[in-house]
Design an enzyme around this catalytic site. Structure first.
Site, short mmCIF file in Angstrom:
data_model
loop_
_atom_site.label_atom_id
_atom_site.label_comp_id
_atom_site.label_asym_id
_atom_site.label_seq_id
_atom_site.Cartn_x
_atom_site.Cartn_y
_atom_site.Cartn_z
N ASP A 38 0.78 -1.30 -0.04
CA ASP A 38 0.09 0.04 -0.18
C ASP A 38 0.83 1.19 -0.04
OD1 ASP A 38 -2.39 1.67 0.08
OD2 ASP A 38 -2.75 1.19 2.00
N THR A 76 0.20 4.15 1.67
CA THR A 76 0.30 4.86 3.09
C THR A 76 0.80 3.73 3.83
OG1 THR A 76 -1.41 6.27 2.55
CG2 THR A 76 -0.73 6.13 4.85
N ASP A 105 -1.87 -2.10 6.51
CA ASP A 105 -2.16 -1.61 8.07
C ASP A 105 -3.45 -1.31 8.19
OD1 ASP A 105 -2.04 0.67 6.39
OD2 ASP A 105 -0.20 1.49 7.50
#
Length: 821
Positions: free
Chosen positions: A326, A328, A566
């Site tokens: 990802d 971020t 996350d």
């Protein structure tokens, strides 16, 4: 005041009495702002109504000792030792100290690894915010009790069955039901344990805890299934050990019967030769070596703040060839800052009708809870507001990609431009593109004409302003991605943000092919997705369901896929990936779903994790081939002896001598060495192909020695000593080849083992049955020693060619399988 109800007895008993026996207790319905009192909490705790997990606990020291001592092969060794004692052949018990030492080493290493991992698990134990005596306290989820009031927010996993007392959340129950729809839960609605909160915040009363919760009824079955999902290496070793365990008993009986009844050897000689053959076929240290190496690796990674939820992930990571990340939290820091606010033309034309744009955004941010890093950045930046009171609000959802606040004079939304503006997006695309091309994330703030229900917007949105946000790129990201590029690992950046923005960020992080990006919203069919996964590197505007689809398509195309994440929107993909990696700073639910947790949320440690996997798997493969040489030789020589009615020519003590200095000691050092090579092929074929030339050379040399020895009437004792010398010479040939490319450590190990073997033969000859040989036997030994080198070399060449052909055939199959998928 709390209202009381009665609670029934828990019918099922615990594992080890579920740590405490439950008794009937008083039920409470506390005020969500006050929660239970300390006295009520203590009452439930004493009565056994805690949220203790039903997961099987980690093995105790007693269980580790029991499982290492009472093994099938240790039983075989004990029986063989007893037989040798009965016939008085005590010097042939030399294999027993090795077995004991192996067992002790295994116990010590597993206990050490257990202690390190327990400390790490305690640090990573899930927590919850409980309301008690009117105060919010952070407690371990296992410390919660029945009727506790718990605050659940975005990213939290529901730790026990609960009922919403106040507030509103959107919950994803896909881990339980398989349905990925987000369900809104309001006061009075039930929350199922195992689901996770996507957005919003609520206070809920725990209605069923521990063994009574919904997830607990599924956990034991799931854990039982997980226990069979071992790595390829351990599965291969299991098959090998099971196969050997089955064949040694009938072969041992056949050899004894043949020697005692047909060759008319004495009872002692028959038992001794049978024991030697059986010991040679048992890979006594192989499984232990693999288990120990994996345990040591888990311990090493724990010291680097990397927690493994299961051991198979070490090997899987080492085999990964596609890594999905990802933006971020992986490429960028897990923080966000507001760049600038740009009013739209619509706002400027009617500016007098609206309050200042920054204050409107301040009102919006003040109404929302800080349940994600975007809203945290907005609340930090937009501190000034008009004090306007909201009527209702909708927290951000990764499915619809907007959040909203409704006031008495209308509703306002903030979210992704494509999802908020929809058909009107093309009218503003050029303005928005100015920001996305620079790597900014852009949110549109606008007024909504309609009633908001948390579903995709249908009414018109009048855009009032653009809010740009930035994530700083991790300083070590370029170096990390350069490493993966060197190792041939493809990177796929999968993000919910604008593809242009993500592409720019990926390029700045040094990801190869970052310019190849696509909007996931344009991928309508399975064929579109399959083609995109082969052609593109960056995927923007990806929904949670698409993340999961992308991972599965990559797996269908023949890849070994690792997924990092996350957030709650990553959980479905994490579950389906071959290996899942979560940042501890992200959502609790993601950390619990992943196999590997980076406790310091430092993605730069991923190369060391991969290297650790490669080290342990490559070294175990190399060491395993040493063990297998002896097993192949003993099996084939046993068959040779049975077919040609020859008594097995070696004694157990001679097998022990060879095993110690050409297998056991060097295998231990080789297994602990650094090894950065990529893992190719499958474990058992790799090991077997490396071991086969040595095993065949041993059989040919010793078999020929025995036949020629009988022809020239050489004594059996001389033949046994000569066979031991031959096996040692071939063993060091195999060891030298496996140690390529040689370095100082490998040369040192090889030289020390050779010297130790010679010294043991000279000074401990009686113990290892090494005797002086006749002139004829010495000449035969020299002849076959010289002949064994070209035989080993040519057999190695032939087997290598077979192996290369097999790899080409496998690669062709995998490539065509990917095209078909």
């Amino acid at each position: 005041m709390s209202r009381r109800r009665n609670a029934g007895n828990g019918k099922e008993q615990t594992q080890a009495e579920r740590k405490s026996r439950r008794i009937r207790t008083t039920r409470y319905d506390p005020d969500p702002e006050q929660g239970l009192t300390a006295q009520q909490v203590q009452e439930h705790r004493l009565h056994g109504w805690t949220n203790v997990s039903v997961d099987p606990p980690a093995r105790t020291v007693k269980e580790i000792v029991h499982e290492n001592v009472f093994t099938y092969f240790n039983l075989i060794f004990a029986v063989l030792g007893l037989l040798l004692c009965i016939v008085g052949s005590f010097r042939n018990l030399t294999f027993l100290p090795v077995v004991v030492i192996n067992t002790l080493i295994g116990i010590v290493q597993e206990v050490r690894a257990k202690k390190v991992l327990e400390k790490m698990n305690m640090l990573n134990a899930p927590h919850a915010r409980a309301v008690r005596d009117g105060k919010v306290r952070k407690v371990d989820t296992e410390e919660l009790v029945l009727d506790d009031i718990v605050i659940f927010g975005a990213g939290n996993q529901i730790c026990a069955d609960a009922v919403v007392s106040s507030g509103e959340v959107q919950v994803n129950e896909s881990l339980l039901t398989g349905e990925s729809d987000e369900i809104t839960k309001k006061k009075g609605d039930s929350l199922m344990s195992g689901s996770f909160v996507v957005s919003g915040e609520c206070r809920a009363r725990l209605d069923k805890v521990g063994e009574d919760s919904y997830i607990s009824r599924l956990t034991m079955e799931a854990k039982a299934m997980d226990s069979t999902e071992q790595s390829e290496m351990i599965r291969s070793l299991d098959r090998l050990v099971r196969g050997v365990g089955i064949i040694i008993i009938p072969i041992g009986l056949i050899l004894f019967v043949q020697s005692f009844f047909f060759n008319h050897d004495g009872f002692r000689e028959s038992v001794t030769s049978m024991v030697a053959a059986v010991i040679g076929m048992i890979p006594e240290g192989l499984y232990l070596l693999a288990s120990m190496a994996l345990a040591v690796s888990a311990m090493r990674l724990a010291r680097q703040q990397v927690l493994l939820h299961d051991m198979k992930s070490i090997e899987t990571l080492a085999r990964v060839n596609v890594l999905c990340v990802d933006k971020t939290g992986t490429i960028t820091e897990n923080t966000m800052t507001v760049g600038k606010v740009e009013p739209t033309l619509d706002y400027r034309e009617k500016e007098e009708d609206y309050p200042p744009l920054e204050k409107m955004l301040g009102d919006f941010a003040a109404a929302m809870s800080e349940d994600n890093i975007t809203m945290a950045a907005l609340k930090e930046h937009f501190r000034e507001n008009t004090g306007k009171k909201p009527v209702s609000l909708t927290s951000f959802s990764s499915t619809v990609k907007y959040s909203s606040v409704t006031y008495e004079d209308g509703a306002y939304v903030l979210g992704a431009p494509e999802m908020v503006l929809r058909d009107d997006f093309v009218l503003y695309e050029a303005e928005i593109g100015q920001f996305t091309k620079k790597g900014y994330r852009v949110l549109v703030f606008g007024q909504y004409d309609g009633k908001i229900d948390g579903k995709p917007l249908t009414g018109k949105v009048t855009p009032l302003g653009y809010v740009t946000l930035t994530n700083p790129i991790r300083h070590d990201a370029p170096e990390t991605f350069a490493y993966f590029a060197e190792q041939g690992v493809d990177i796929k950046v999968i993000s919910g943000d604008n593809p242009v923005t993500v592409s720019e960020v990926a390029a700045r992080a040094g990801i190869a092919g970052a310019e190849r990006y696509v909007d996931a919203g344009t991928l309508k069919t399975d064929e579109d997705v399959a083609r995109a996964m082969r052609e593109y590197t960056v995927f923007g505007r990806v929904t949670p369901a698409q993340k999961r689809q992308f991972v599965n398509v990559l797996k269908e195309q023949g890849n070994t896929v690792a997924m990092t994440g996350d957030g709650v929107n990553d959980i479905l993909a994490l579950k389906d990936a071959d290996c899942s990696i979560a940042m501890a700073s992200g959502s609790e639910a993601a950390a619990q779903a992943a196999q590997v947790v980076l406790l310091e949320s430092d993605f730069s440690c991923m190369p060391s994790v991969v290297l650790e996997g490669r080290r342990v798997v490559n070294n175990i493969q190399r060491s395993a081939s040493l063990f297998l040489v002896k097993n192949i030789f003993s099996l084939l020589l046993s068959v040779f002896s049975a077919v040609f009615m020859i008594t097995y020519p070696l004694e157990p003590s001679q097998i022990s001598l060879i095993s110690m200095f050409t297998i056991g000691v060097p295998a231990f050092f080789l297994a602990m060495e650094p090894n950065k090579n990529r893992i190719e092929g499958h474990f058992l074929p790799n090991v077997f192909l490396k071991a086969l030339p040595g095993g065949l050379t041993d059989v040919l040399a010793v078999g020929a020695l025995v036949i020629f020895g009988r022809t020239f009437a050489v004594g059996e004792t001389d033949i046994a000593t000569a066979a031991t010398i031959l096996l040692a010479i071939v063993g060091f040939m195999v060891l030298y080849k496996i140690s390529q490319p040689v370095n100082r450590l490998r040369v040192g190990v090889l030289a020390c083992c050779a010297v130790a073997l010679v010294l043991a033969s000279i000074y401990m000859g009686d113990l290892f049955a090494i005797t002086a040989m006749s002139t004829e036997c010495i000449m035969l030994c020299v002849l076959f020693s010289i002949a064994s080198e070209p035989v080993f070399r040519y057999l190695s060449f032939v087997v290598e060619q077979i192996g290369k052909f097999g790899k080409r055939l496998f690669s062709w199959h995998e490539k065509n399988k990917g095209k078909t998928a």
